[in-house]
Design an enzyme around this catalytic site. Structure first.
Site, short mmCIF file in Angstrom:
data_model
loop_
_atom_site.label_atom_id
_atom_site.label_comp_id
_atom_site.label_asym_id
_atom_site.label_seq_id
_atom_site.Cartn_x
_atom_site.Cartn_y
_atom_site.Cartn_z
CG HIS A 124 -1.82 1.13 1.39
ND1 HIS A 124 -3.16 1.06 1.08
CD2 HIS A 124 -1.62 2.39 1.85
CE1 HIS A 124 -3.73 2.23 1.32
NE2 HIS A 124 -2.82 3.06 1.80
CD GLU A 125 1.56 3.51 3.70
OE1 GLU A 125 1.66 4.55 3.02
OE2 GLU A 125 0.57 3.28 4.44
CG HIS B 159 0.19 6.29 -0.53
ND1 HIS B 159 -0.81 7.04 -1.10
CD2 HIS B 159 -0.39 5.61 0.49
CE1 HIS B 159 -1.96 6.83 -0.46
NE2 HIS B 159 -1.74 5.96 0.51
CD GLU C 299 -6.07 5.26 0.55
OE1 GLU C 299 -5.13 6.08 0.78
OE2 GLU C 299 -6.30 4.27 1.28
#
Lengths: 494, 494
Positions: free
Chosen positions: A260-261, A264, A290
């Protein structure tokens, strides 16, 4: 001399960008490296840089330079740095000028005070303790709304801070669609889940997730990965990207958090280098950001092609955890759908429902629709209605999230919008890259990364969120249908 | 309203202090954490914060507030924060105002350019390559000197930046004493050293040095210890102290480096907390700072009581490295005196001679006493004269230190002055704490730490260096005799 004005403007904006990146480092350091003794002074350092940056940006001189530079900048193409910078910054400047310094300072103070009390209230399961700071934050938020011209709905003003131009009515339309289509899907397709016992060694997790993100595009030239309590992505420039993660022994949630990170981080990493030191050198909105984290976490990280590639290595590293497993069984396990109490632990099928609940409550809070004391009841009632579960206490209910303690009303919606956008983008990129599944299964993420850079990442903040979305998927509108289609296909195949 | 002016002044200085600490973090991060991709932008971020800080400090408003606050501040005791702040800042402000922004910027540019060329020149053993940036830095340094009222000697201006009020004539007097007394001592007492082969495991070194500094006073609340290429001490406040170190496998130089940086760190750690966010919250001068690092490295770390306490543990950790060793043999080994080429590797008996050479050359450089091309010869001649050794090439000679590449003329002397001050302080504290050796042998460093806080550290920068020295040792003058006595006693006992 309109070009001179532009250059002067750019120099001033570069200085402000430098201060912003310094703040980003102070904040990363606070979460990842700082000894606890540094906390009190760090707050002062952040406040000082924030104040200097705000003063420099809201100076009348910036407005004058924008006015002078505009005719010259507008002779450039719409996509050019010159035209984009003047266009975007004009809007930023006009917004920033609306808020008196005194209100800004009061909101900062209330936010930091509110955070400290929220930590205690959550620890002690004591909603009453949280009432005063919540009321204070709400009151200041209402005063903030009043700084702007009346919108269709007051909540529009708040949404605009996180998702420029997004309207409450638009989000409501999208969420109504989800209530109608996603909620029943969850009910009909959720399986009664297995909960096998696992014990994933932390060292093996660290090895595995580094191997995963290195294949994704992480390298030691421009990235760091560090452990922290609440994972996030940060950095000090397009070639200094810092992601953080955490480790659990009974599940691989940390790995999904890292992916997830990474999503980003990759967005920031692939912004055109020429935008560096301008306010355009970041992701265009929280929702779009997101969409990128969710895409790498879910569309890639919870996909069968991904696990076909990585499962053999996972079996090697995690040994007996996978006794009796084949890749399909593990794929099923990482895609378990199960209504649960905590937003950040929710699966991709139920997650949006947690957001809809918050979106509705926030509007009622701003409208004083019920006495604040009643908030836990309102929360619990909706948890039952949308997710069919009972909330045993406020720590696991209304006190679970940090956002309201710091006055961040309007933020939550962007999480769900991001989910929806990720599906829109995935449909489009799958059409452009018919072999994307095969690439992923072969451990080759370059085509995916390159597609995202070309169609989305490189633009940074040059366009509005909907202009950007249109460049990526061909329509300026967030459409919830692809996400529901995706869930339906995935869950019914499982 | 003189008190109002003081409060206003203090707020402005607090803001400047915050920016300074943010720069300190940016710089620590650059050396310890930053991925290489961040370098280019980090330089911009540092330059921006430095410019903002300088602009804020040299603003005429600061001078006006100082003038207004002075009568009120002077009614307070000399030792008070109020009186000290106005006294010290007046001097800082007057100095800072003398230097035009253009010259400041030119020096910063020349420094960063000079550094990059020096790295290459040193790597290629090519002094000629270094000539241009050295000349540029020298010329700018001379222009800098001209910004101030004529001093007894131009070099006084440079010394004053690192050691306020210190005069060239005074340093010369001190160094002449050392040439007369320390140099012969080295010749007569240096033994022909053993060079036993060692292989110290890095993990064991990390364990050991953490055990050592924890006994000294390092804790996880207010300190960090990280590996880096060139060790240093830094931090963002009195309770966020960061020291760095490095590891060699064939000797324990890293451990002594860690103790050295601990000494710097402890000085900052024990500054009175009420000075935080003022320009008084740091060590009073580079010389005084170095006295603290040298004290922990040498007077503590190379002492027999220290090793009586720690040697058993070292034997445990480093195994066969100490076969055939008792504590006395090891104590002898860590106190080997041997003239060598490289300043940073010099032992405590020969170190000052390296400094004297640089002090003399710097004055000649400023006075254009010889053509710059001749500098290597001048260097090599003195190395022979003071240390009796031949310099095989410029990399191991005139190109070894970074300081001149960045225009830091006047800095070197403070290293030697620090050595001398450390001996003055040690004589005094030994008189106050007759049991200090026994405490150290028992592994109890609290009495030493407390004495240093009470007599030195807590004052920060409230007084001048010589006022501070007087409070610690009873005389305002740096006296080289104690250091020579200390060396004589130590070396003749070995």
């Amino acid at each position: 001399m309109s070009e001179t004005a532009f250059n002067d403007l750019r120099t001033r904006l570069a200085e402000i960008a430098d201060i912003g990146k310094a703040m980003s480092l102070l904040s990363w350091d606070e979460s990842v490296m700082m000894p606890p003794g540094g906390a009190k002074l760090r707050a002062e350092q952040m406040a000082t840089l924030s104040r200097i940056s705000h003063e420099k940006f809201t100076a009348p001189e910036i407005g004058r330079l924008l006015d002078e530079a505009r005719p010259w900048a507008e002779q450039h193409e719409y996509d050019s740095l010159e035209a984009s910078l003047v266009r975007v910054v004009t809007r930023d400047w006009e917004k920033a000028r609306r808020v008196p310094a005194e209100l800004r300072a009061a909101r900062t103070r209330a936010s930091s005070l509110g955070y400290a009390i929220w930590v205690e209230a959550r620890k002690n399961n004591d909603f009453k303790m949280f009432l005063d700071p919540l009321r204070e934050n709400l009151d200041l938020t209402k005063r903030y709304v009043e700084c702007f011209d009346a919108a269709d709905e007051p909540y529009d003003i708040l949404l605009d801070d996180y998702e420029r131009d997004m309207k409450t009515a638009e989000v409501r339309r999208i969420f109504d669609y989800l209530k109608e289509n996603q909620a029943p899907l969850v009910k009909s397709l959720a399986r009664s889940p297995e909960h096998p016992e696992h014990d994933f060694a932390v060292d093996a997790q660290k090895t595995f997730e580094l191997e995963v993100v290195r294949k994704f595009g992480f390298d030691d030239y421009a990235w760091r990965l560090d452990p922290t309590v609440h994972p996030f992505a940060s950095g000090t420039g397009v070639s200094d990207i810092r992601i953080t993660t955490r480790y659990f022994s009974d599940h691989l949630g940390g790995l999904f958090g890292t992916m997830h990170e990474f999503g980003h981080g990759l967005y920031e990493r692939q912004i055109e280098a020429s935008l560096e030191r301008t306010p355009l050198a970041r992701g265009v909105s929280l929702g779009m950001h997101e969409s990128q984290s969710r895409m790498w976490e879910n569309f890639v990280g919870r996909s069968l092609p991904f696990w076909r590639h990585f499962f053999p290595r996972a079996k090697e590293l995690f040994g007996k955890n996978f006794d009796g497993y084949d890749v399909e069984r593990w794929y099923g396990e990482v895609n378990t759908v199960e209504p649960s109490l905590i937003r950040v632990e929710a699966d991709e099928a139920t997650y949006n429902l947690h957001i809809i609940l918050r979106f509705e409550l926030e509007q009622e809070l701003i409208a004083d629709a019920f006495p604040l004391e009643q908030l836990p009841e309102e929360w619990n009632r909706r948890m039952h209605e949308y997710l069919g579960i009972e909330v045993p206490n406020d720590t696991l209910g209304v006190l679970q999230d940090v956002h309201w303690s710091s006055g961040s009303f309007g933020y939550f919606s962007t999480y769900a919008l991001g989910n929806l956008i990720s599906a829109q983008i995935w449909e489009r990129l799958s059409a452009d890259l018919p072999d994307v599944d095969a690439s992923i299964e072969a451990g080759d993420f370059a085509p995916l990364r390159d597609w995202l850079r070309e169609h989305l990442h490189r633009h940074g903040r040059k366009f509005t969120p909907s202009e950007t979305l249109e460049r990526v998927v061909g329509t300026p509108t967030i459409d919830p249908a692809p996400y529901v289609r995706y869930l339906e296909a995935k869950l019914s195949a499982l």
